[in-house]
Design an enzyme around this catalytic site. Sequence first.
Site, PDB file in Angstrom:
ATOM      1  CE  LYS B  89      15.031   6.012 -12.210  1.00 39.49           C
ATOM      2  NZ  LYS B  89      14.818   4.890 -11.271  1.00 39.49           N
ATOM      3  CD  GLU B 111      20.217   4.633  -5.854  1.00 36.93           C
ATOM      4  OE1 GLU B 111      20.345   5.315  -4.817  1.00 36.93           O
ATOM      5  OE2 GLU B 111      19.131   4.518  -6.463  1.00 36.93           O
ATOM      6  CB  SER B 377      10.004   5.367 -17.573  1.00 30.14           C
ATOM      7  OG  SER B 377      10.906   4.597 -18.346  1.00 30.14           O
TER       8      SER B 377
END
Lengths: 255, 393
Positions: B89, B111, B377
């Site tokens: 991210k 969010e 990830s």
Amino acid sequence: MNRIKQLFQEKKNILSIYYTAGYPNTGDTIQIAEALEKSGADMLEIGFPYSDPVADGPVIQASSKQSLDQGMTLNLLFEQLKDLRKKVTIPVLLMGYVNPVLQFGVEKFCEACAEVGVDGCIVPDLPMVEYEEFYKDCFEKHNLSNVFLITPQTAEERIHKIDGLTNGFIYLLSSSATTGKNLEVGNTTEAYFSRIKNLNLKNPTMIGFGISDKQTFDKACSYANGAIIGTAFVKAIADGNLEESVSNFMKKFKG
Amino acid sequence: MKYKVNEKGYYGDFGGAYIPEMLYPNVEELRQNYLKIIDDADFQKEFHQLLKDYVGRPSPLYLAKRYSERYGANIFLKREDLNHTGAHKINNTIGQILLAEKLGKKRIIAETGAGQHGVATATVCALRNLECVIYMGEVDIERQAPNVARMKMLGAKVVPASSGSKTLKDATNEAMRDWINNPVDTHYIIGSVVGPHPYPDMVAIFQSIISEETKKQLLEQTGSDQPDYVLACVGGGSNAMGMFYHFMDDENVKLIAVEAAGKGVSSGFSAATTYLGKEGVLHGSRSILMQTPDGQVVEPHSVSAGLDYPGIGPQHAHLFKTGRGQYVSITDEESLDAGLLCTQLEGIIPAIESAHALAYLEKMEFKGGENVVVCLSGRGDKDLDTYIKYFNL
Ligand SMILES: Cc1ncc(COP(=O)(O)O)c(C=O)c1O
């Protein structure tokens, strides 16, 4: 002639009321419309509820959720509106988000609107470019006005484009906000309203979002053809006798 | 370029900017400026410098020996879990915070589902001294408590989203409402390849560093930059898009996207969007989403907060519809088992999101010797509670 056009030709200081279909009870949709006309509303915006109403504040979110939980769908709404024109003479618009319309089918939606006597639509998340390309012909074929929103941040060039694309009225948001925020008419809001008034748009304008009492309504009317009340009305009919709540609420504006 | 966005903001039938007028000025400002800003040499220099010195890139491409023995193929793990803050991210939040600064924004909103995007956003806001507000579903606040604490420590305000399923979808609604109410000085850092154009493209560009590095690393390690398969999990789809980006036009590389089946695709508790969904509009773009016949969005379920979303990004919808990508799904249990397996075989505790991608290896059939890249990830620290409960550890 389209009822919306006729209304704006004949009247000033137009009071339009928004409410959520199927709220507080599924069967209330038509009864509210009749009561509103009887107590002096000039135009109605009936909201068809959506699960993810991003432009709405807590009150309209909650009414939408309750309505959906109780089983409201577009199919049911059109069923409820079948005899609309036997009972209500003022202009009626449907307001809601684009996804339910897409799933219902755009063509079928426009047909259903025309059939029950709906005069226009407000679909806040339907972009102008999509409307122009894919929806406009269908709307016009069924004599439906599509109403666009503008905010204090909308560029002048875009306002003129919107003015050219619609034939009902333009929905002036008092500020960029989700529904239910109170209107604070400060210098900047007044300057914005005046700026829009001086653009001499071909379409009439209605001011909405945050109008909750006679004072804010009158203020709005001094800059536009009228105003739209939503959240305050939805709150007022949450419980109690429906006819009474509607008539008491309307007395504040028409008294 | 066949799978990239066109000038109208669409990927085939999907994309666009379905937003209320209140958001138009902000989204339009982004649309007009994002490529100009990103392509600027100074921006690129600063972006890559931060990725190197702050995030710790390039992330390793690790040939997992024991996995490879188990499956009879060369299993490479792209180690996004080793990034600062523990997931992919941050690639996106570094890019967007620099962009927000260029646009003169003073306040950042986001969010978050798993809390990884929230942490990554709060981190870059601390780094650049910008106000930060994070919207997070109440359910997720509970199941990802360590990340909530991290965000607070980083100085962010965490606002619970209490509508709907109280997860990622609802947090996204709240963030959009915030943006509507703060139209001038705020930038919304969307955490995945979803939202109105140009977000899906912009986030994909920032995440594309994953496949850019992978290609170079594969070439060094195998002599070819073309693997047989690349796999990634899909919530909104940002790590998958980053992993697929530079392989999309290499049609011989098979792209496998793994969705969350929850308790099973037919259980009524699932987030397998391509399997259960239909075309429609959610959060500003036309894509595939889980919905009732009446067009109401269905509340998804996944044990993994990051995959608990009823839609996918429009570019994924396009890859799915054209058949360029293969979209599969993995249940809650399969993913947790795969998480434990990865831990015991390779000494890596993966995020439950990433474990969905790993779990699919169990279902593939290999001839022998294929090169397979799995995007790992994120790391599983945030998920220890869930693992501990499930395995009675
Ligand atoms: C580790 C990890 N992987 C995957 C995801 C899913 O997001 P996306 O599909 O955008 O990569 C998340 C989201 O929170 C995450 O934290």
